[in-house]
Design a protein around this motif. Structure first.
Motif, PDB file in Angstrom:
ATOM      1  N   LEU A  38      47.782  34.140  -3.788  1.00  8.23           N
ATOM      2  CA  LEU A  38      49.164  33.836  -3.394  1.00  8.23           C
ATOM      3  C   LEU A  38      49.450  34.360  -1.984  1.00  8.23           C
ATOM      4  O   LEU A  38      50.090  33.677  -1.173  1.00  8.23           O
ATOM      5  CB  LEU A  38      50.151  34.448  -4.379  1.00  8.23           C
ATOM      6  CG  LEU A  38      50.250  33.796  -5.757  1.00  8.23           C
ATOM      7  CD1 LEU A  38      51.154  34.620  -6.670  1.00  8.23           C
ATOM      8  CD2 LEU A  38      50.757  32.366  -5.650  1.00  8.23           C
ATOM      9  N   ILE A  39      48.984  35.542  -1.687  1.00 10.98           N
ATOM     10  CA  ILE A  39      49.199  36.133  -0.361  1.00 10.98           C
ATOM     11  C   ILE A  39      48.484  35.311   0.702  1.00 10.98           C
ATOM     12  O   ILE A  39      49.066  34.971   1.739  1.00 10.98           O
ATOM     13  CB  ILE A  39      48.754  37.607  -0.344  1.00 10.98           C
ATOM     14  CG1 ILE A  39      49.700  38.438  -1.217  1.00 10.98           C
ATOM     15  CG2 ILE A  39      48.694  38.147   1.087  1.00 10.98           C
ATOM     16  CD1 ILE A  39      49.182  39.833  -1.560  1.00 10.98           C
ATOM     17  N   LEU A  40      47.231  34.969   0.450  1.00  2.00           N
ATOM     18  CA  LEU A  40      46.472  34.157   1.415  1.00  2.00           C
ATOM     19  C   LEU A  40      47.120  32.790   1.608  1.00  2.00           C
ATOM     20  O   LEU A  40      47.218  32.299   2.733  1.00  2.00           O
ATOM     21  CB  LEU A  40      45.023  34.010   0.958  1.00  2.00           C
ATOM     22  CG  LEU A  40      44.189  35.296   0.964  1.00  2.00           C
ATOM     23  CD1 LEU A  40      42.834  35.055   0.315  1.00  2.00           C
ATOM     24  CD2 LEU A  40      44.037  35.838   2.375  1.00  2.00           C
ATOM     25  N   ALA A  41      47.582  32.179   0.516  1.00  2.00           N
ATOM     26  CA  ALA A  41      48.243  30.869   0.619  1.00  2.00           C
ATOM     27  C   ALA A  41      49.533  30.983   1.421  1.00  2.00           C
ATOM     28  O   ALA A  41      49.818  30.130   2.268  1.00  2.00           O
ATOM     29  CB  ALA A  41      48.523  30.315  -0.774  1.00  2.00           C
ATOM     30  N   ALA A  42      50.311  32.041   1.177  1.00  2.00           N
ATOM     31  CA  ALA A  42      51.575  32.216   1.902  1.00  2.00           C
ATOM     32  C   ALA A  42      51.321  32.419   3.392  1.00  2.00           C
ATOM     33  O   ALA A  42      52.040  31.863   4.230  1.00  2.00           O
ATOM     34  CB  ALA A  42      52.354  33.395   1.326  1.00  2.00           C
ATOM     35  N   LEU A  43      50.313  33.184   3.731  1.00  2.00           N
ATOM     36  CA  LEU A  43      49.983  33.386   5.148  1.00  2.00           C
ATOM     37  C   LEU A  43      49.531  32.077   5.790  1.00  2.00           C
ATOM     38  O   LEU A  43      49.954  31.730   6.892  1.00  2.00           O
ATOM     39  CB  LEU A  43      48.903  34.464   5.303  1.00  2.00           C
ATOM     40  CG  LEU A  43      49.314  35.886   4.931  1.00  2.00           C
ATOM     41  CD1 LEU A  43      48.104  36.809   4.956  1.00  2.00           C
ATOM     42  CD2 LEU A  43      50.402  36.409   5.856  1.00  2.00           C
ATOM     43  N   SER A  44      48.702  31.339   5.070  1.00  2.00           N
ATOM     44  CA  SER A  44      48.198  30.070   5.583  1.00  2.00           C
ATOM     45  C   SER A  44      49.313  29.034   5.746  1.00  2.00           C
ATOM     46  O   SER A  44      49.377  28.334   6.756  1.00  2.00           O
ATOM     47  CB  SER A  44      47.125  29.538   4.634  1.00  2.00           C
ATOM     48  OG  SER A  44      46.656  28.291   5.075  1.00  2.00           O
ATOM     49  N   GLU A  45      50.196  28.943   4.744  1.00  2.00           N
ATOM     50  CA  GLU A  45      51.310  27.993   4.806  1.00  2.00           C
ATOM     51  C   GLU A  45      52.213  28.254   6.002  1.00  2.00           C
ATOM     52  O   GLU A  45      52.878  27.358   6.496  1.00  2.00           O
ATOM     53  CB  GLU A  45      52.150  28.070   3.526  1.00  2.00           C
ATOM     54  CG  GLU A  45      51.515  27.419   2.328  1.00  2.00           C
ATOM     55  CD  GLU A  45      52.298  27.692   1.045  1.00  2.00           C
ATOM     56  OE1 GLU A  45      53.465  28.133   1.124  1.00  2.00           O
ATOM     57  OE2 GLU A  45      51.728  27.459  -0.039  1.00  2.00           O
ATOM     58  N   ASN A  46      52.248  29.487   6.436  1.00  2.00           N
ATOM     59  CA  ASN A  46      53.095  29.859   7.557  1.00  2.00           C
ATOM     60  C   ASN A  46      52.315  29.937   8.865  1.00  2.00           C
ATOM     61  O   ASN A  46      52.757  30.551   9.822  1.00  2.00           O
ATOM     62  CB  ASN A  46      53.817  31.173   7.243  1.00  2.00           C
ATOM     63  CG  ASN A  46      54.821  30.959   6.127  1.00  2.00           C
ATOM     64  OD1 ASN A  46      55.812  30.265   6.314  1.00  2.00           O
ATOM     65  ND2 ASN A  46      54.548  31.505   4.967  1.00  2.00           N
ATOM     66  N   HIS A  47      51.136  29.318   8.865  1.00  2.00           N
ATOM     67  CA  HIS A  47      50.318  29.139  10.066  1.00  2.00           C
ATOM     68  C   HIS A  47      49.879  30.449  10.710  1.00  2.00           C
ATOM     69  O   HIS A  47      49.710  30.512  11.923  1.00  2.00           O
ATOM     70  CB  HIS A  47      51.042  28.244  11.087  1.00  2.00           C
ATOM     71  CG  HIS A  47      51.522  26.970  10.484  1.00  2.00           C
ATOM     72  ND1 HIS A  47      50.669  25.981  10.063  1.00  2.00           N
ATOM     73  CD2 HIS A  47      52.770  26.546  10.184  1.00  2.00           C
ATOM     74  CE1 HIS A  47      51.364  24.989   9.545  1.00  2.00           C
ATOM     75  NE2 HIS A  47      52.644  25.306   9.604  1.00  2.00           N
ATOM     76  N   LEU A  48      49.707  31.486   9.896  1.00  2.00           N
ATOM     77  CA  LEU A  48      49.118  32.715  10.404  1.00  2.00           C
ATOM     78  C   LEU A  48      47.616  32.566  10.243  1.00  2.00           C
ATOM     79  O   LEU A  48      47.089  32.609   9.137  1.00  2.00           O
ATOM     80  CB  LEU A  48      49.628  33.933   9.635  1.00  2.00           C
ATOM     81  CG  LEU A  48      51.050  34.344   9.962  1.00  2.00           C
ATOM     82  CD1 LEU A  48      51.527  35.423   9.018  1.00  2.00           C
ATOM     83  CD2 LEU A  48      51.146  34.835  11.393  1.00  2.00           C
ATOM     84  N   ALA A  49      46.936  32.367  11.350  1.00  2.00           N
ATOM     85  CA  ALA A  49      45.507  32.086  11.316  1.00  2.00           C
ATOM     86  C   ALA A  49      44.664  33.348  11.450  1.00  2.00           C
ATOM     87  O   ALA A  49      43.462  33.262  11.655  1.00  2.00           O
ATOM     88  CB  ALA A  49      45.158  31.101  12.438  1.00  2.00           C
ATOM     89  N   ASN A  50      45.285  34.494  11.317  1.00  2.00           N
ATOM     90  CA  ASN A  50      44.559  35.744  11.431  1.00  2.00           C
ATOM     91  C   ASN A  50      43.465  35.832  10.377  1.00  2.00           C
ATOM     92  O   ASN A  50      43.618  35.340   9.263  1.00  2.00           O
ATOM     93  CB  ASN A  50      45.507  36.939  11.229  1.00  2.00           C
ATOM     94  CG  ASN A  50      46.628  36.934  12.212  1.00  2.00           C
ATOM     95  OD1 ASN A  50      47.471  36.050  12.193  1.00  2.00           O
ATOM     96  ND2 ASN A  50      46.640  37.910  13.087  1.00  2.00           N
ATOM     97  N   GLU A  51      42.376  36.517  10.738  1.00  2.00           N
ATOM     98  CA  GLU A  51      41.348  36.811   9.754  1.00  2.00           C
ATOM     99  C   GLU A  51      41.954  37.785   8.748  1.00  2.00           C
ATOM    100  O   GLU A  51      42.581  38.773   9.129  1.00  2.00           O
ATOM    101  CB  GLU A  51      40.141  37.455  10.423  1.00  2.00           C
ATOM    102  CG  GLU A  51      39.089  37.929   9.444  1.00  2.00           C
ATOM    103  CD  GLU A  51      38.007  38.775  10.080  1.00  2.00           C
ATOM    104  OE1 GLU A  51      37.057  39.115   9.353  1.00  2.00           O
ATOM    105  OE2 GLU A  51      38.106  39.115  11.280  1.00  2.00           O
ATOM    106  N   VAL A  52      41.788  37.486   7.462  1.00  2.00           N
ATOM    107  CA  VAL A  52      42.252  38.392   6.417  1.00  2.00           C
ATOM    108  C   VAL A  52      41.026  38.822   5.617  1.00  2.00           C
ATOM    109  O   VAL A  52      40.332  37.995   5.035  1.00  2.00           O
ATOM    110  CB  VAL A  52      43.286  37.733   5.478  1.00  2.00           C
ATOM    111  CG1 VAL A  52      43.738  38.723   4.402  1.00  2.00           C
ATOM    112  CG2 VAL A  52      44.483  37.201   6.267  1.00  2.00           C
ATOM    113  N   VAL A  53      40.762  40.117   5.634  1.00  2.00           N
ATOM    114  CA  VAL A  53      39.664  40.677   4.855  1.00  2.00           C
ATOM    115  C   VAL A  53      40.266  41.156   3.545  1.00  2.00           C
ATOM    116  O   VAL A  53      41.196  41.964   3.543  1.00  2.00           O
ATOM    117  CB  VAL A  53      38.990  41.851   5.606  1.00  2.00           C
ATOM    118  CG1 VAL A  53      37.914  42.497   4.750  1.00  2.00           C
ATOM    119  CG2 VAL A  53      38.425  41.380   6.939  1.00  2.00           C
ATOM    120  N   VAL A  54      39.751  40.635   2.420  1.00  5.58           N
ATOM    121  CA  VAL A  54      40.278  40.983   1.105  1.00  5.58           C
ATOM    122  C   VAL A  54      39.296  41.913   0.406  1.00  5.58           C
ATOM    123  O   VAL A  54      38.116  41.588   0.261  1.00  5.58           O
ATOM    124  CB  VAL A  54      40.508  39.724   0.237  1.00  5.58           C
ATOM    125  CG1 VAL A  54      41.074  40.109  -1.132  1.00  5.58           C
ATOM    126  CG2 VAL A  54      41.423  38.735   0.945  1.00  5.58           C
TER     127      VAL A  54
END
Length: 158
Positions: free
Chosen positions: A19-35
């Motif tokens: 959900l967090i990754l989808a929310a970031l992606s939907e808002n065009h935050l293209a930052n690398e996210v290390v989970v």
């Protein structure tokens, strides 16, 4: 080209992480996210040891930290980071379902930068993540060391 700032997400719930990754992606935050899925793995990543000893240099621009983690819980991770003179400058946002006042107070005593309770409604959850992501990854000025060193380039001459 401006280098995107890395976000570290420490979340044991696969559903919440998605959900967090989808929310970031939907808002065009293209930052690398290390989970990462537990506190032990998170500390190994941050201190570049074990499986992460060869990872790219530099600290994340922000750590999104769940409190209820296996192996080493979020409060212990926060305690370790905020007691280390080098790591304490990394912004930490606790992202948790805990509304317990002792958790909230302890996090602020330890030096957390923000405490966000995960909303139950998906749209509210997505909006909260959008706000957190935009502020910490785009608006906020990161601490020195949040990005890997820039490659040395030969200076152009006129």
């Amino acid at each position: 080209m401006k280098e995107l700032k890395r976000i570290l997400l420490i979340e044991d719930s696969a559903n919440d992480a998605e959900l967090i990754l989808a929310a970031l992606s939907e808002n065009h935050l293209a930052n690398e996210v290390v989970v990462l899925r537990d506190g032990e793995e998170a500390l190994d990543y941050l201190y570049r040891r074990g499986l992460f000893r060869l990872r790219m240099e530099g600290h994340p621009v922000v750590v999104l930290l769940d409190l209820k983690l296996p192996k080493i819980d979020g409060l212990e991770v926060l305690t370790e980071l905020k007691s280390d003179p080098i790591m304490r400058v990394i912004p930490v946002v606790v992202l948790t379902s805990s509304r317990e006042e002792p958790d909230l107070l302890r996090c602020y005593e330890l030096g957390v930068n923000a405490y966000v309770v995960k909303p139950l409604d998906y749209h509210e959850f997505a909006d909260a993540i959008k706000g957190v992501g935009l502020f910490w990854a785009v608006i906020n000025q990161p601490p020195i060391g949040a990005l890997p060193p820039a490659p040395h380039r030969q200076q152009e001459r006129n």
